[in-house]
Design a protein around this motif. Structure first.
Motif, PDB file in Angstrom:
ATOM      1  N   LEU A 181       0.801  -1.247   0.004  1.00 15.20           N
ATOM      2  CA  LEU A 181      -0.031   0.028   0.176  1.00 15.20           C
ATOM      3  C   LEU A 181       0.977   1.391  -0.003  1.00 15.20           C
ATOM      4  O   LEU A 181       1.792   1.360   0.564  1.00 15.20           O
ATOM      5  N   LEU A 182       0.292   2.298  -0.764  1.00 14.21           N
ATOM      6  CA  LEU A 182       0.985   3.446  -0.801  1.00 14.21           C
ATOM      7  C   LEU A 182      -0.055   4.710  -0.318  1.00 14.21           C
ATOM      8  O   LEU A 182      -1.165   4.796  -0.666  1.00 14.21           O
ATOM      9  N   THR A 183       0.714   5.478   0.533  1.00 10.48           N
ATOM     10  CA  THR A 183      -0.329   6.624   1.044  1.00 10.48           C
ATOM     11  C   THR A 183       0.383   7.621   1.514  1.00 10.48           C
ATOM     12  O   THR A 183       1.432   7.713   1.885  1.00 10.48           O
ATOM     13  N   ALA A 184      -0.509   8.866   1.358  1.00 12.46           N
ATOM     14  CA  ALA A 184       0.183   9.930   2.079  1.00 12.46           C
ATOM     15  C   ALA A 184       0.218   9.910   3.685  1.00 12.46           C
ATOM     16  O   ALA A 184       0.872  10.894   4.394  1.00 12.46           O
ATOM     17  N   LYS A 185      -0.730   9.039   4.191  1.00 11.17           N
ATOM     18  CA  LYS A 185      -0.760   9.036   5.499  1.00 11.17           C
ATOM     19  C   LYS A 185       0.273   8.012   6.172  1.00 11.17           C
ATOM     20  O   LYS A 185       0.679   7.011   5.573  1.00 11.17           O
ATOM     21  N   GLY A 186       1.044   8.604   7.092  1.00 16.21           N
ATOM     22  CA  GLY A 186       2.078   7.794   7.692  1.00 16.21           C
ATOM     23  C   GLY A 186       2.143   7.524   9.168  1.00 16.21           C
ATOM     24  O   GLY A 186       3.166   6.896   9.696  1.00 16.21           O
ATOM     25  N   GLU A 187       1.148   7.863   9.675  1.00 14.51           N
ATOM     26  CA  GLU A 187       0.635   7.502  11.208  1.00 14.51           C
ATOM     27  C   GLU A 187       0.885   6.095  11.497  1.00 14.51           C
ATOM     28  O   GLU A 187       0.221   5.283  10.633  1.00 14.51           O
ATOM     29  N   THR A 188       1.024   5.873  12.702  1.00 18.65           N
ATOM     30  CA  THR A 188       0.977   4.317  13.037  1.00 18.65           C
ATOM     31  C   THR A 188      -0.244   3.754  12.789  1.00 18.65           C
ATOM     32  O   THR A 188      -0.238   2.531  12.223  1.00 18.65           O
ATOM     33  N   MET A 189      -1.246   4.242  13.253  1.00 19.21           N
ATOM     34  CA  MET A 189      -2.753   3.514  13.201  1.00 19.21           C
ATOM     35  C   MET A 189      -2.975   3.231  11.889  1.00 19.21           C
ATOM     36  O   MET A 189      -3.709   2.406  11.324  1.00 19.21           O
ATOM     37  N   ASP A 190      -2.565   4.318  11.009  1.00 16.88           N
ATOM     38  CA  ASP A 190      -3.039   4.205   9.466  1.00 16.88           C
ATOM     39  C   ASP A 190      -2.339   2.887   8.979  1.00 16.88           C
ATOM     40  O   ASP A 190      -2.876   2.192   8.019  1.00 16.88           O
ATOM     41  N   ARG A 191      -0.971   2.745   9.425  1.00 14.96           N
ATOM     42  CA  ARG A 191      -0.194   1.510   8.776  1.00 14.96           C
ATOM     43  C   ARG A 191      -0.909   0.319   9.437  1.00 14.96           C
ATOM     44  O   ARG A 191      -1.032  -0.966   8.787  1.00 14.96           O
ATOM     45  N   ILE A 192      -1.364   0.315  10.420  1.00 17.77           N
ATOM     46  CA  ILE A 192      -1.862  -0.833  11.251  1.00 17.77           C
ATOM     47  C   ILE A 192      -2.972  -1.075  10.446  1.00 17.77           C
ATOM     48  O   ILE A 192      -3.387  -2.456  10.257  1.00 17.77           O
ATOM     49  N   LYS A 193      -3.962  -0.128  10.106  1.00 17.95           N
ATOM     50  CA  LYS A 193      -5.033  -0.669   9.659  1.00 17.95           C
ATOM     51  C   LYS A 193      -5.255  -1.248   8.235  1.00 17.95           C
ATOM     52  O   LYS A 193      -5.826  -2.131   7.846  1.00 17.95           O
ATOM     53  N   GLY A 194      -4.105  -0.935   7.321  1.00 21.38           N
ATOM     54  CA  GLY A 194      -3.508  -1.453   6.191  1.00 21.38           C
ATOM     55  C   GLY A 194      -3.203  -2.865   6.270  1.00 21.38           C
ATOM     56  O   GLY A 194      -3.322  -3.574   5.563  1.00 21.38           O
ATOM     57  N   LEU A 195      -2.150  -2.980   7.240  1.00 19.46           N
ATOM     58  CA  LEU A 195      -1.913  -4.364   7.525  1.00 19.46           C
ATOM     59  C   LEU A 195      -2.877  -5.250   8.047  1.00 19.46           C
ATOM     60  O   LEU A 195      -3.005  -6.501   7.798  1.00 19.46           O
ATOM     61  N   GLU A 196      -3.719  -4.863   8.759  1.00 20.43           N
ATOM     62  CA  GLU A 196      -4.773  -5.749   9.442  1.00 20.43           C
ATOM     63  C   GLU A 196      -5.687  -5.868   8.331  1.00 20.43           C
ATOM     64  O   GLU A 196      -6.272  -7.074   8.262  1.00 20.43           O
ATOM     65  N   ALA A 197      -5.919  -5.235   7.243  1.00 17.44           N
ATOM     66  CA  ALA A 197      -6.908  -5.358   5.948  1.00 17.44           C
ATOM     67  C   ALA A 197      -6.084  -6.692   5.158  1.00 17.44           C
ATOM     68  O   ALA A 197      -7.021  -7.127   4.242  1.00 17.44           O
ATOM     69  N   GLY A 198      -4.995  -6.746   5.459  1.00 19.23           N
ATOM     70  CA  GLY A 198      -4.183  -8.009   4.826  1.00 19.23           C
ATOM     71  C   GLY A 198      -3.026  -7.649   3.721  1.00 19.23           C
ATOM     72  O   GLY A 198      -2.497  -8.431   2.938  1.00 19.23           O
ATOM     73  N   ALA A 199      -2.604  -6.223   3.747  1.00 21.42           N
ATOM     74  CA  ALA A 199      -1.363  -5.805   3.193  1.00 21.42           C
ATOM     75  C   ALA A 199      -0.024  -6.327   3.584  1.00 21.42           C
ATOM     76  O   ALA A 199      -0.211  -6.670   4.645  1.00 21.42           O
ATOM     77  N   ASP A 200       0.879  -6.694   2.659  1.00 17.88           N
ATOM     78  CA  ASP A 200       2.017  -7.144   2.925  1.00 17.88           C
ATOM     79  C   ASP A 200       2.956  -6.110   3.615  1.00 17.88           C
ATOM     80  O   ASP A 200       4.060  -6.423   4.335  1.00 17.88           O
ATOM     81  N   ASP A 201       2.809  -5.059   2.926  1.00 20.39           N
ATOM     82  CA  ASP A 201       3.706  -3.651   3.399  1.00 20.39           C
ATOM     83  C   ASP A 201       3.217  -2.331   3.119  1.00 20.39           C
ATOM     84  O   ASP A 201       2.164  -2.398   2.751  1.00 20.39           O
ATOM     85  N   TYR A 202       3.639  -1.511   3.606  1.00 19.15           N
ATOM     86  CA  TYR A 202       2.857  -0.049   3.809  1.00 19.15           C
ATOM     87  C   TYR A 202       4.155   1.046   3.337  1.00 19.15           C
ATOM     88  O   TYR A 202       4.990   0.904   4.201  1.00 19.15           O
TER      89      TYR A 202
END
Length: 233
Positions: free
Chosen positions: A81-102
């Motif tokens: 996943l690529l995003t302008a958001k770099g906060e910890t919670m946003d990374r966690i949401k992406g990984l919890e959704a099933g992303a392999d990296d952020y």
């Protein structure tokens, strides 16, 4: 024989970023297809398999996190996943959704390349009996993207170098119109009406090899005012 190039799908609503990433990753040996949003990506994924998906989170319609969660119901393809958001919670949401990296934006292209290679190295080698060829099916005709081969049944249909280039361009823009100007540019030709007319001739010849009725094409379609589009089965 060397291993086939990994096939990546770039999903981003920013055309400039899509084009930059496609060209950068292509120079580093990857086969790259692109999609502008989740709906477009679904259409592309319906006809092709990929080794990795690079996807922007902030997209119109279904965002990247929600789309990742939906994809995980049916496929296990790695997702970065690529995003302008770099906060910890946003990374966690992406990984919890099933992303392999952020990877937060802005990023250096070299870092993206390192992340992609790291993910691909972690993936187990598929069992030979489960290997699925990356092909475009068009009725009795199929195009093997990795081998650059067009087959009609068991018969090899000979393609010129330009026709192979055209098929690869259309595979990168599956079910999306590609303008004659862009085709000329991607073929590495000089700009101008003469070269655009030359592309029309190449399309006509390619249709003779793909279509049952080249005068009423089903797969290599003309989109009025926009260009040409490949829409396989």
């Amino acid at each position: 024989m060397s291993d086939p190039a990994p096939h990546l799908l770039i999903v981003d609503d920013d055309e400039r970023i899509r084009d930059l990433l496609r060209k950068f990753l292509d120079r580093h040996g990857f086969l790259v297809s692109v999609a502008r949003d989740a709906d477009h990506a679904r259409r592309v994924l319906s006809g092709l398999e990929f080794d990795l998906i690079v996807m922007d989170v902030m997209m119109p319609g279904q965002d990247g996190v929600a789309f990742t969660r939906a994809l995980r119901e049916t496929i296990t393809t790695p997702i970065l996943l690529l995003t302008a958001k770099g906060e910890t919670m946003d990374r966690i949401k992406g990984l919890e959704a099933g992303a392999d990296d952020y990877l937060p934006k802005p990023f250096e292209p070299k870092e993206l390349l390192l992340r992609i290679n790291a993910i691909l190295r972690r993936m187990p080698d598929p069992e030979p009996e489960h290997v699925t060829p990356k092909v475009l099916n068009m009725g009795p005709v199929r195009f093997d993207i990795e081998r650059s081969e067009l087959m009609r049944g068991e018969e090899l249909v000979r393609l010129t170098a330009t026709e192979i280039q055209l098929m690869r361009i259309f595979a990168e823009n599956l079910r999306e119109p590609v303008s004659r100007t862009k085709l000329v540019e991607d073929l590495g030709r000089d700009k101008g009406q003469a070269q655009e007319r030359a592309v029309d001739v190449q399309i006509t010849r390619l249709r003779r090899k793909i279509e049952a009725d080249p005068k009423q094409p089903r797969y290599l379609q003309t989109v009025r005012g926009e260009g040409y589009m490949l829409a396989p089965d």
